[in-house]
Design a protein around this motif. Structure first.
Motif, PDB file in Angstrom:
ATOM      1  N   GLU A  45     -28.942 -49.452  21.389  1.00  0.00           N
ATOM      2  CA  GLU A  45     -28.472 -48.561  22.435  1.00  0.00           C
ATOM      3  C   GLU A  45     -28.408 -49.351  23.743  1.00  0.00           C
ATOM      4  O   GLU A  45     -29.156 -50.324  23.919  1.00  0.00           O
ATOM      5  N   PRO A  46     -27.539 -48.965  24.685  1.00  0.00           N
ATOM      6  CA  PRO A  46     -27.510 -49.672  25.969  1.00  0.00           C
ATOM      7  C   PRO A  46     -28.872 -49.734  26.650  1.00  0.00           C
ATOM      8  O   PRO A  46     -29.221 -50.743  27.273  1.00  0.00           O
ATOM      9  N   SER A  47     -29.667 -48.653  26.521  1.00  0.00           N
ATOM     10  CA  SER A  47     -30.994 -48.646  27.148  1.00  0.00           C
ATOM     11  C   SER A  47     -31.895 -49.712  26.537  1.00  0.00           C
ATOM     12  O   SER A  47     -32.719 -50.322  27.231  1.00  0.00           O
ATOM     13  N   GLU A  48     -31.757 -49.975  25.226  1.00  0.00           N
ATOM     14  CA  GLU A  48     -32.550 -51.018  24.574  1.00  0.00           C
ATOM     15  C   GLU A  48     -32.132 -52.401  25.069  1.00  0.00           C
ATOM     16  O   GLU A  48     -32.981 -53.275  25.310  1.00  0.00           O
ATOM     17  N   SER A  49     -30.818 -52.604  25.222  1.00  0.00           N
ATOM     18  CA  SER A  49     -30.331 -53.889  25.735  1.00  0.00           C
ATOM     19  C   SER A  49     -30.815 -54.113  27.158  1.00  0.00           C
ATOM     20  O   SER A  49     -31.148 -55.244  27.542  1.00  0.00           O
ATOM     21  N   LEU A  50     -30.884 -53.041  27.931  1.00  0.00           N
ATOM     22  CA  LEU A  50     -31.370 -53.151  29.305  1.00  0.00           C
ATOM     23  C   LEU A  50     -32.842 -53.560  29.312  1.00  0.00           C
ATOM     24  O   LEU A  50     -33.258 -54.409  30.121  1.00  0.00           O
ATOM     25  N   GLU A  51     -33.639 -52.990  28.421  1.00  0.00           N
ATOM     26  CA  GLU A  51     -35.056 -53.364  28.330  1.00  0.00           C
ATOM     27  C   GLU A  51     -35.202 -54.838  27.958  1.00  0.00           C
ATOM     28  O   GLU A  51     -36.047 -55.557  28.509  1.00  0.00           O
ATOM     29  N   GLU A  52     -34.386 -55.294  27.004  1.00  0.00           N
ATOM     30  CA  GLU A  52     -34.444 -56.694  26.597  1.00  0.00           C
ATOM     31  C   GLU A  52     -34.041 -57.610  27.750  1.00  0.00           C
ATOM     32  O   GLU A  52     -34.656 -58.653  27.985  1.00  0.00           O
ATOM     33  N   LEU A  53     -33.016 -57.211  28.482  1.00  0.00           N
ATOM     34  CA  LEU A  53     -32.571 -57.987  29.636  1.00  0.00           C
ATOM     35  C   LEU A  53     -33.696 -58.096  30.662  1.00  0.00           C
ATOM     36  O   LEU A  53     -33.984 -59.189  31.181  1.00  0.00           O
ATOM     37  N   ASN A  54     -34.359 -56.981  30.930  1.00  0.00           N
ATOM     38  CA  ASN A  54     -35.442 -56.980  31.913  1.00  0.00           C
ATOM     39  C   ASN A  54     -36.619 -57.839  31.471  1.00  0.00           C
ATOM     40  O   ASN A  54     -37.260 -58.504  32.296  1.00  0.00           O
ATOM     41  N   SER A  55     -36.906 -57.834  30.183  1.00  0.00           N
ATOM     42  CA  SER A  55     -38.032 -58.646  29.690  1.00  0.00           C
ATOM     43  C   SER A  55     -37.751 -60.134  29.863  1.00  0.00           C
ATOM     44  O   SER A  55     -38.666 -60.924  30.127  1.00  0.00           O
ATOM     45  N   ILE A  56     -36.495 -60.525  29.719  1.00  0.00           N
ATOM     46  CA  ILE A  56     -36.125 -61.934  29.933  1.00  0.00           C
ATOM     47  C   ILE A  56     -36.239 -62.287  31.411  1.00  0.00           C
ATOM     48  O   ILE A  56     -36.735 -63.358  31.779  1.00  0.00           O
ATOM     49  N   VAL A  57     -35.798 -61.358  32.263  1.00  0.00           N
ATOM     50  CA  VAL A  57     -35.844 -61.593  33.710  1.00  0.00           C
ATOM     51  C   VAL A  57     -37.275 -61.828  34.177  1.00  0.00           C
ATOM     52  O   VAL A  57     -37.537 -62.662  35.060  1.00  0.00           O
ATOM     53  N   GLU A  58     -38.226 -61.106  33.592  1.00  0.00           N
ATOM     54  CA  GLU A  58     -39.628 -61.231  34.001  1.00  0.00           C
ATOM     55  C   GLU A  58     -40.175 -62.643  33.794  1.00  0.00           C
ATOM     56  O   GLU A  58     -41.153 -63.032  34.440  1.00  0.00           O
TER      57      GLU A  58
END
Length: 351
Positions: free
Chosen positions: A294-307
C-alpha cells in the motif's frame, strides 16, 4: 473570421476564435492568439530575433492565459461538460482532507454556443522533476507527497500522473490515477519565451513545495472500493506493467502503485545518490501485483531509510548522471543560475 493569412496551426485556431469570449470572461491569452495578431517577424524593419509570438501550442485542449483581475498566470483545459474528468475533479475538491493534493480549480467556464464543452481554469504548474532536484531532501519531499494521499479517494481510477500529496488519499476515496510559475507555458526553460539565462530557486530553499495530481481524463470511479476493482486494457505510456491485458481483468489500483514505482526508478537511475531508496521502488514494481505494498507502507519504508541518513547528507547537492537526456542542458543552466539563500534543514521543510 478569416484565419487563413496568419501562421496559426489548425489546433490553435479554436483558441483564436474563443479569444474575444475569454477576454469578456476575464482571461487574456498571449498576443499570438489575438484575432488581430500580426507576426512580429513580419513587421517591416523588425530584427530577426526570436520573440514570444513565435511559439505555438501543440496541445489541442490546453493553453495558458492570464487572469485579468489579479494578473495571475493560469492554464485553461477544454473538457466535455458531462465528462467523468470534470465530475471527478469536482468531487475530489469537495473532500476536506489535508492530504488532498488534487490540482485546484479556480473556475469552470461554459463554452458557447451550446455548453457542450467547458474550460477548467487551473493554476499554472511545472513538470515535477524540472528544474533538476538539488538534494535528497527535495526528492523525499516529492515522494512523500506522492504517497501520502491515502486510499480514501480510491473509488476512481485515474491513469495518468503528475504529482501530489496523495496516491494513498486518492485510493482511500476509490479513485485510481493511472498516470512553478515564472516560466513560459510552451518553452519552460525560458521566462518569457525568448532564449536567455533561466534562473530559479532550489525547492529546498523555499520548501515545502506543493505537488499536484493532474489530468483526470482517463480516470475511473470504483464505488465498490479498491480491493475488488477490476479493469481491462493497456496503457500507451506504460507498456512494461506486467498485468495489463485486453482480456484478463486486473486491479487498476495496483497499476497505480506500479507506475509511481516506475517514476521513482527513473529518478533513482538519473541521480546515483538516490540509490539507497531503490528498495522502495523495487517493491512497488513487483511483478506480482499482490506483492506491491500500500502507499502508506511504502511511505513507512521511505521514512525508515531517511532515519539512517545524516541531516547534512540529506541537504548535500546531488548530481544527475552524465548521459541522461537533460544532463548537459541542466548543467549549463546550473552554472548561470542566481545565488539564492542556502537550503533549509530537512526538518524545516514541513516534516
Amino acid at each position: 473570421m478569416d484565419l487563413s493569412d496568419r501562421p496559426w496551426y489548425d489546433n490553435e485556431k479554436k483558441w483564436v476564435e474563443m479569444q474575444p469570449f475569454l477576454l469578456s470572461a476575464g482571461y487574456k491569452l498571449r498576443p499570438r492568439y489575438d484575432p488581430n495578431w500580426f507576426p512580429s517577424w513580419k513587421v517591416p524593419g523588425a530584427e530577426r530575433t526570436w520573440q514570444d509570438d513565435h511559439l505555438p501550442s501543440f496541445k489541442d485542449n490546453a493553453l495558458d492565459a492570464v487572469r485579468i483581475r489579479d494578473d495571475v498566470k493560469v492554464v485553461l483545459k477544454r473538457v466535455e461538460t458531462n465528462s467523468m474528468e470534470l465530475w471527478i475533479i469536482k468531487h475530489l475538491l469537495r473532500i476536506q482532507d489535508p492530504r488532498n493534493r488534487t490540482i485546484p480549480l479556480f473556475d469552470v467556464i461554459s463554452v458557447p454556443p451550446d455548453g457542450r464543452y467547458s474550460l477548467l481554469v487551473m493554476p499554472y504548474t511545472r513538470r515535477f522533476d524540472h528544474p533538476a532536484f538539488h538534494c535528497r531532501a527535495e526528492f523525499l519531499e516529492a515522494m512523500r507527497q506522492f504517497l501520502e494521499v491515502r486510499h480514501r479517494f480510491l473509488k476512481y481510477c485515474i491513469l495518468l500522473i503528475r504529482i501530489s500529496q496523495g496516491l494513498q488519499f486518492m485510493h482511500d476515496n476509490n479513485i485510481c490515477h493511472f498516470r512553478t510559475a515564472g516560466s513560459h507555458f510552451y518553452s519552460q526553460d525560458t521566462h518569457i519565451g525568448v532564449p536567455g539565462i533561466f534562473t530559479w530557486n532550489h525547492r529546498c530553499s523555499v520548501a515545502p513545495v506543493n505537488y499536484y495530481y493532474i489530468d483526470f481524463g482517463l480516470s475511473k470511479y470504483y464505488p465498490q472500493g479498491r480491493h475488488t476493482a477490476l479493469n481491462t486494457g493497456t496503457l500507451r505510456t506504460f507498456k512494461t506493467i506486467p498485468e495489463l491485458s485486453l482480456t484478463v481483468p486486473y486491479n487498476p489500483f495496483k497499476v497505480d502503485i506500479f507506475q509511481l514505482g516506475l517514476t521513482m526508478h527513473k529518478l533513482i537511475d538519473t541521480y546515483p545518490a538516490l540509490k539507497p531508496f531503490r528498495s522502495v521502488a523495487d517493491r512497488m514494481t513487483s511483478t506480482d501485483p499482490n506483492d506491491r505494498p500500500e502507499p502508506s507502507e511504502s511511505l513507512e519504508e521511505l521514512n525508515s531509510i531517511v532515519e539512517q541518513i545524516p541531516q547534512q547528507k540529506l541537504r548535500a547537492p546531488i548530481i544527475e548522471k552524465a548521459g541522461t537526456v537533460s544532463y548537459l542542458a541542466r548543467s549549463a543552466m546550473s552554472m548561470v543560475r542566481k545565488d539564492y539563500p542556502p537550503a533549509r534543514k530537512y526538518e524545516d521543510m514541513g516534516y
